[in-house]
Design an enzyme around this catalytic site. Structure first.
Site, PDB file in Angstrom:
ATOM      1  CD  GLU A 213      -2.777   1.410   2.352  1.00 31.29           C
ATOM      2  OE1 GLU A 213      -2.779   0.585   3.284  1.00 31.29           O
ATOM      3  OE2 GLU A 213      -3.644   2.295   2.215  1.00 31.29           O
TER       4      GLU A 213
ATOM      5  CB  THR B 267      -4.431   3.545   8.818  1.00 32.32           C
ATOM      6  OG1 THR B 267      -3.700   2.584   8.065  1.00 32.32           O
ATOM      7  CG2 THR B 267      -3.465   4.583   9.357  1.00 32.32           C
TER       8      THR B 267
ATOM      9  CG  ASP C  49      -7.426  -2.184   1.509  1.00 37.37           C
ATOM     10  OD1 ASP C  49      -6.744  -1.928   2.511  1.00 37.37           O
ATOM     11  OD2 ASP C  49      -7.664  -1.339   0.613  1.00 37.37           O
TER      12      ASP C  49
ATOM     13  CG  ASP D 269      -7.084  -3.280   5.954  1.00 40.79           C
ATOM     14  OD1 ASP D 269      -7.161  -2.227   5.290  1.00 40.79           O
ATOM     15  OD2 ASP D 269      -8.023  -4.089   6.055  1.00 40.79           O
TER      16      ASP D 269
HETATM   17  C1  LIP Z   1      -8.975   0.950   4.609  1.00 40.75           C
HETATM   18  C2  LIP Z   1      -9.888  -0.258   4.483  1.00 40.75           C
HETATM   19  C3  LIP Z   1     -11.272   0.160   4.891  1.00 40.75           C
HETATM   20  C4  LIP Z   1     -11.748   0.978   3.742  1.00 40.75           C
HETATM   21  C5  LIP Z   1     -10.874   2.181   3.525  1.00 40.75           C
HETATM   22  C6  LIP Z   1      -9.402   1.833   3.467  1.00 40.75           C
HETATM   23  P1  LIP Z   1      -6.374   1.303   5.260  1.00 40.75           P
HETATM   24  O1  LIP Z   1      -7.599   0.579   4.471  1.00 40.75           O
HETATM   25  O2  LIP Z   1      -9.546  -1.399   4.962  1.00 40.75           O
HETATM   26  O3  LIP Z   1     -12.134  -0.931   5.043  1.00 40.75           O
HETATM   27  O4  LIP Z   1     -13.074   1.351   3.912  1.00 40.75           O
HETATM   28  O5  LIP Z   1     -11.248   2.795   2.313  1.00 40.75           O
HETATM   29  O6  LIP Z   1      -9.018   1.296   2.242  1.00 40.75           O
HETATM   30  O7  LIP Z   1      -6.234   2.640   4.628  1.00 40.75           O
HETATM   31  O8  LIP Z   1      -6.718   1.385   6.690  1.00 40.75           O
HETATM   32  O9  LIP Z   1      -5.205   0.441   4.957  1.00 40.75           O
END
Ligand code: LIP
Length: 300
Positions: A72, A95, A238, A93
């Site tokens: 990512e 954050t 993700d 995942d």
């Molecule tokens: C997040 C996802 C979450 C989604 C966000 C984002 P991050 O990933 O897991 O479910 O709704 O758009 O992609 O940014 O926490 O790695």
């Protein structure tokens, strides 16, 4: 593919996920530490996301120098997953949960071969729960109690109930970072139609849940704790690990837009359904009927 030792790869990913989990718990999460933003103020990245990805990519490049790597924090727009073995990695995942100290964030480590999720490891260090799956080899969830590891096969129920439609379903959804425009409007309207009473034209689902992490939502569907999960806007990192675990637990992954039975790994629109002896395709169709003429417009 025939000569890949998937079990050894899974074991490497488990080790790395636990090491990354240690870094996450050692960090100053929830302490007003420095964060940066990407697309907008709710698309957040921290120093810990970057440090964890660096550790994982360095380790995987050493262990598997011929494999590709997509993470990512280092991905460049336009880069797509190829057919060669590719590690698809989200260092943290969830954050947003991480910076708030809400205990649903995880390391999500996938391996795609021929663009098919083939190994998946997800580790939530806050709750010390590890999920893993190997294509053709099943999926498990490992927790700990009194210092001992407890491993259970997924789905958690040995005899999952048939799916009997949206009216008795618990669904995972996410708001994502788009807070205006077509995608946002379609999500809001779909959530309204899913939850509204039957008398007012809705499906009156049992309820909606947002764990704040695509990987953990997929793990919950694989475990049978949620019936479905719909998301548009997240990326391959993700979902890669969770997708493998889901399928190995008897679940299916359809597309987030109507009519797509074989979604692409980096297609950014997904609809996951738990393992069940009957009713999977029917509930997908019922969900697509709720979306109706609308379309999620996230591009790869
Ligand atoms: C997040 C996802 C979450 C989604 C966000 C984002 P991050 O990933 O897991 O479910 O709704 O758009 O992609 O940014 O926490 O790695």
């Amino acid at each position: 593919m025939a000569d890949l030792d998937l079990k050894a790869i899974r074991d490497t990913l488990v080790q790395l996920a636990r090491r990354a989990g240690g870094m996450i718990m050692d960090s100053n999460y929830n302490q007003n530490f420095a964060t940066d933003t990407k697309l907008n103020s709710v698309d957040i990245v921290t120093e810990t996301d970057k440090a964890v990805e660096e550790m994982i990519s360095t380790s995987l490049r050493e262990a598997y120098p011929t494999f590709s790597f997509m993470g990512e924090e280092t991905w460049k727009p336009g880069v797509k997953i190829g057919p060669e073995p590719t590690f698809v990695v989200d260092p943290i995942d969830g954050t947003t949960n991480f910076i708030h100290g809400f205990p649903h964030a995880c390391v999500s480590l996938g391996l795609a071969v021929d663009r098919v999720p083939t190994v998946g490891v997800i580790y939530n260090p806050f709750l010390d729960i590890l999920y893993s799956g190997i294509k053709g080899g099943g999926a498990t969830m490992t927790t700990r109690a009194g210092g001992a590891a407890i491993e259970k096969r997924l789905p958690l129920r040995r005899d999952p109930a048939p799916l009997s439609g949206l009216g008795s379903a618990l669904l995972g959804v996410e708001w994502g970072s788009d807070r205006q425009g077509t995608n946002f409007e379609l999500k809001a309207e779909t959530y309204r139609k899913l939850t509204a009473s039957k008398e007012t034209g809705g499906r009156m689902v049992h309820s909606l849940r947002s764990l704040g992490s695509a990987a953990l939502n997929l793990a919950a569907v694989a475990a049978g704790q949620m019936d479905m999960y719909w998301e548009g806007g997240c990326y391959a990192w993700d979902v890669c690990a969770g997708w493998c675990i889901l399928v190995e637990a008897g679940g299916i992954m359809a597309g987030g837009n109507p009519g797509v039975w074989e979604p692409e790994l980096d297609g950014r629109k997904y609809l996951a359904v738990r393992g069940a002896p009957a009713g999977q395709k029917e509930i997908v169709q019922e969900f697509w009927d709720v979306i109706g003429e609308g379309k999620l417009e996230y591009q790869q």
